[in-house]
Design a protein around this motif. Structure first.
Motif, PDB file in Angstrom:
ATOM      1  N   LEU B 100     -10.082 -58.489  44.206  1.00  0.00           N
ATOM      2  CA  LEU B 100      -9.164 -59.614  44.155  1.00  0.00           C
ATOM      3  C   LEU B 100      -8.046 -59.465  45.177  1.00  0.00           C
ATOM      4  N   PHE B 101      -7.467 -58.270  45.234  1.00  0.00           N
ATOM      5  CA  PHE B 101      -6.297 -58.088  46.104  1.00  0.00           C
ATOM      6  C   PHE B 101      -6.705 -58.085  47.571  1.00  0.00           C
ATOM      7  N   VAL B 104      -7.210 -61.800  48.585  1.00  0.00           N
ATOM      8  CA  VAL B 104      -5.961 -62.538  48.782  1.00  0.00           C
ATOM      9  C   VAL B 104      -5.278 -62.092  50.079  1.00  0.00           C
ATOM     10  N   SER B 105      -5.357 -60.777  50.379  1.00  0.00           N
ATOM     11  CA  SER B 105      -4.732 -60.286  51.603  1.00  0.00           C
ATOM     12  C   SER B 105      -5.421 -60.875  52.827  1.00  0.00           C
ATOM     13  N   GLU B 141       0.053 -68.036  46.639  1.00  0.00           N
ATOM     14  CA  GLU B 141      -0.523 -66.687  46.558  1.00  0.00           C
ATOM     15  C   GLU B 141      -0.287 -66.023  45.201  1.00  0.00           C
ATOM     16  N   PRO B 142       0.964 -66.052  44.672  1.00  0.00           N
ATOM     17  CA  PRO B 142       1.140 -65.395  43.370  1.00  0.00           C
ATOM     18  C   PRO B 142       0.288 -66.019  42.276  1.00  0.00           C
ATOM     19  N   LEU B 145      -3.248 -64.735  42.493  1.00  0.00           N
ATOM     20  CA  LEU B 145      -3.319 -63.354  41.996  1.00  0.00           C
ATOM     21  C   LEU B 145      -3.278 -63.325  40.476  1.00  0.00           C
ATOM     22  N   TYR B 149      -6.141 -62.378  37.875  1.00  0.00           N
ATOM     23  CA  TYR B 149      -5.797 -61.199  37.070  1.00  0.00           C
ATOM     24  C   TYR B 149      -6.073 -61.474  35.592  1.00  0.00           C
ATOM     25  N   SER B 158     -10.689 -55.378  38.811  1.00  0.00           N
ATOM     26  CA  SER B 158     -10.220 -56.429  39.714  1.00  0.00           C
ATOM     27  C   SER B 158     -11.291 -56.783  40.730  1.00  0.00           C
TER      28      SER B 158
END
Lengths: 506, 315
Positions: B100-101, B104-105, B141-142, B145, B149, B158
């Motif tokens: 996931l992270f 998004v990055s 973005e948040p 996430l 999550y 994740s």
């Protein structure tokens, strides 16, 4: 000189001008136009020099047909200047700058002595309406056109145009912005300056009609009608009743197709495209109907000097049906919560500003100022079917609502006028007489009151035509309405005004 | 195993590249038809892209390497995202998980590339578009996430592949309150991120109202083709993620040819149906006032946050 409807006339000296103008404005007169003239003597003893004519209008008068007044100031050639009355009337100040730019007669004591019509690339000393002007000068000038600069933390400028991303007329807008909030809007028009007024010179009245229809393409009837009214006033032609009825009918047909198109265009600017598609389809029905009625989709050819022409009877049922469906689309659009949120309280033009800027048409009526030449300067009694539509809020919704309700009124008028036309006996158009004269034409075009002032020479040819589209009055009001508006809302506000560039730039 | 997974990733990229212009074409055509117009057909974005790719890009005098790097960065990041997000199959490389992270990055790389491109064009529109784009991105973005999550809590990982695979095996997990909240939140931010109504109007010609279009206004030729394709791929990736989270059925859990074939078919149907649904909804939407966009996105953030809370309560 001959006048069909003689106005009150004043001929003050330059020193007395401000007093006369101030008294008229105080007595409820509205400044309709200011036109410069150059008199070149063709025989000894004929007048030589410049004349500035200020035309004023006032409702009321004989049989409620409205009153006219003209103030003429003579300006000698060897001491050419005229005093500014911008302190008394904001639109007068703009007219004065226009006269100065086109005739090269300086204005004294003007609070905003900047160029208006002249672009920086015009050669120095070129004044296009002067008799000795080069008709096709080389654009060698390179004068700057500075905009008032605002300084401060985070202030930046957004230049927009004159070339835009869509099919829009050219105009340059300079936004001074902090974040998304507009601090100031300045704009530069006259990219569409075609020298229309100069082109009228030397034409016969009949030859001028086609030109008048092209002053602003979407206002063919409005401008042609103002022009022929002015010519008839100058040459003493009394038009028959049927022609007056047909002209009023054509004027409403023009209002209908433009208002229907505008309803869709306004909501399209908030991304509600489906309403635009419906309105475009309805507008297309009206355009095809226009073609059947006059032979041209934009209603060209219907207005003649001394008469009017219909190729076919208007289809009253079709017009009523289109008007009803446009009303439905408009109601559906305004009931949409996001659309409503975008247009309510958006870009408010306060009534006081609408008055002081001299705004006209639906812009003024949406701010509660009931100016309408159909009521104040009627060419014919429109009867009980006619009402002046006003709204009070002055926001985008009000300008939208005025159009929606005017569609309803116009459809009623079309039905009523079509019946009256059918009952009237037809008569051939009366040609303008070859006499020297001056005349004024006042018409409520779909954008607002159009005024033309024409002067005919001894041979009956047009020696000077001054045309004023309501856009000339309404453009500066956009800047006022944008107070407290954010950049992405400007196109919506602009569309709700929907002013003509061509009609303003001439 | 790794070779098979690489083949899966390659297949995802190929499928996404092939499907993306069609997705845009379907969305435009659906909207056009619902509005009562004929439309150019679903293949028009394909034709436009091919045409633009054959044209030389024109760049303003004085502009820097950003103008050629940004389209490349956008396309590369978008291709990476469509490779990483489990679109047609869930297996992932052990060293480069569909985390996931990470996703998004990588998305953020493309976002920044677009914003820099808008600034580099040197016009006020570009800068304006970039500023609005970053405002929206900062709010989007948040939420992405947090929403994912919330979905990762039941699966205790994740890794997007594992999350989707676990939802596939346990059908009840799809229909939990937490799951629904998270999906709705995710859906709203995908609309915002991809410049759809009610946040941005992809069909407007009004420069002053634009967000995405304002940034690419000065680009042309190949540059424009890559920028368009890169942006469209992000829509494919994010919308693909949403549909696979909401309806994971059909996705391949093992890299077998038959499974992949089913996966491709299922993904195509789900993606195009979702796109058509968005386009149909857009007919009934108008564009929000710019300063109301944060309210919409804050709302979706709240939904995502509630989803996380609900996941912990249930778990």
């Amino acid at each position: 000189m001959f006048r069909l409807r003689p106005p009150l006339e004043f001929a003050p000296t330059r020193a007395e001008l401000a007093g006369v103008v101030g008294r008229l404005l105080g007595d409820g007169w509205r400044l309709a136009l200011v036109a410069g003239h150059e008199d070149v003597p063709d025989h000894p003893g004929a007048p030589d020099g410049f004349r500035i004519v200020y035309a004023f209008l006032r409702p009321g008068g004989c049989q409620g047909r409205g009153e006219r007044a003209e103030v003429t100031v003579a300006v000698p050639r060897d001491d050419a200047w005229f005093p500014s009355v911008a302190a008394l009337s904001y639109p007068a100040g703009r007219f004065e700058r226009e006269v100065r730019d086109l005739f090269g007669v300086p204005v004294r004591d003007h609070p905003q002595p900047y160029r208006l019509v002249r672009h920086g690339n015009w050669p120095a000393g070129h004044y296009p309406l002067r008799s000795d002007a080069d008709p096709a000068p080389a654009f060698t000038g390179n004068d700057p056109f500075p905009f008032l600069e605002v300084e401060g933390e985070g202030v930046y400028e957004i230049p927009v145009g004159p070339i835009h991303a869509g099919l829009i007329e050219p105009g340059h807008f300079r936004f001074t912005v902090v974040g998304e909030s507009i601090l100031q809007l300045r704009f530069r028009l006259w990219f569409m300056h075609r020298g229309i007024e100069g082109l009228f010179r030397g034409r016969t009245p009949d030859e001028g009609v086609a030109l008048a229809e092209r002053i602003s393409g979407d206002t063919a009837v409005g401008h042609a009608l103002a022009y022929v009214q002015a010519v008839e006033d100058a040459s003493g032609v009394v038009v028959g009743e049927r022609a007056l009825l047909v002209r009023a009918l054509l004027l409403e047909l023009e209002r209908l197709y433009n208002h229907v198109g505008d309803l869709g265009a306004i909501v399209n600017d908030v991304g509600y495209g489906i309403a635009k598609n419906h309105c475009d389809a309805l507008k297309e029905e009206l355009l095809r109907h226009n073609r059947r009625v006059t032979g041209h989709r934009l209603l060209r050819g219907g207005v003649l000097v001394g008469g009017a022409r219909l190729l076919a009877e208007p289809d009253v049922g079709l017009v009523a049906d289109v008007a009803r469906r446009a009303d439905e689309v408009a109601r559906v659009a305004l009931a949409h919560p996001i659309v409503a949120n975008r247009v309510v309280d958006q870009a408010i033009l306060p009534a006081a500003a609408a008055r002081s800027y001299g705004t006209l048409g639906y812009v003024a009526r949406a701010s509660g100022v009931a100016v309408d030449a159909r009521a104040e300067h009627p060419a014919i009694d429109l009867g009980p079917a006619f009402t002046v539509v006003t709204e009070d809020a002055g926001d985008v919704r009000a300008r939208f609502e005025v159009r929606r309700r005017e569609i309803e009124v116009s459809a009623r008028l079309v039905a009523d006028l079509a019946g009256r036309v059918a009952g009237a006996s037809s008569e051939p158009p009366i040609p303008a007489r070859p006499v020297a004269g001056a005349g004024l034409g006042v018409v409520e075009g779909w954008r607002g009151t159009i005024v033309h002032r024409v002067e005919l020479d001894a041979a009956g040819r047009v020696s000077r035509l001054k045309a004023v589209d309501p856009s000339f009055f309404n453009w500066p009001a956009i800047g006022v309405a944008l107070t407290d508006t954010i950049v992405p809302d400007f196109p919506l506000c602009n569309k709700s005004f929907n002013l003509s560039y061509a009609g303003n730039d001439l | 195993m790794n070779a098979a997974v690489l083949a899966v990733l390659a297949a995802q990229v190929v499928v996404a590249l092939a499907l993306t212009p069609l997705l845009i074409g379907v969305m435009r055509q659906v909207r056009t038809r619902l509005e009562g117009r004929a439309g150019p057909g679903v293949w028009q974005p394909w034709r436009d892209t091919v045409k633009l790719l054959a044209k030389e890009p024109l760049r303003a005098a004085g502009s820097s390497w950003v103008l050629w790097l940004a389209p490349a960065a956008l396309v590369v990041s978008s291709v990476m995202v469509v490779a990483l997000i489990p679109l047609i199959a869930t297996p992932a490389l052990p060293l480069l998980p569909a985390d996931l992270f990470v996703v998004v990055s990588v998305l953020l790389v493309g976002t920044v590339a677009l914003a820099l491109l808008g600034l580099e064009s040197g016009t006020a529109f570009g800068g304006m578009g970039s500023s609005r784009h970053m405002m929206i991105a900062a709010l989007v973005e948040p939420t992405v996430l947090i929403a994912v999550y919330a979905l990762s809590i039941p699966a205790a990982t994740s890794s997007l592949g594992t999350i989707i695979a676990s939802r596939l095996t346990d059908v009840t997990a799809v229909m939990t309150p937490a799951g629904l909240l998270a999906i709705v939140a995710l859906f709203v931010v995908v609309l915002a991120e991809c410049g759809r109504l009610p946040v941005d109007n992809p069909a407007t010609h009004l420069e002053l109202t634009m967000v995405h279009e304002a940034m690419i206004l000065e680009s042309g030729g190949r540059d424009l083709a890559w920028l368009e394709l890169g942006s469209w791929l992000r829509l494919t990736a994010l919308l693909g993620l949403v549909v696979n989270l909401a309806a994971p059925w059909g996705i391949a859990t093992e890299p077998t040819p038959a499974g992949l074939a089913v996966g491709v078919a299922a993904f195509s149907v789900k993606l195009l149906a979702a796109g058509a649904g968005i386009a149909a909804a857009e007919v009934f939407l108008a564009k929000l006032r710019l300063f109301r966009v944060p309210e919409l996105l804050a709302g979706s953030f709240v939904l995502a946050f509630l989803a996380v809370t609900a996941s912990y309560l249930v778990a």
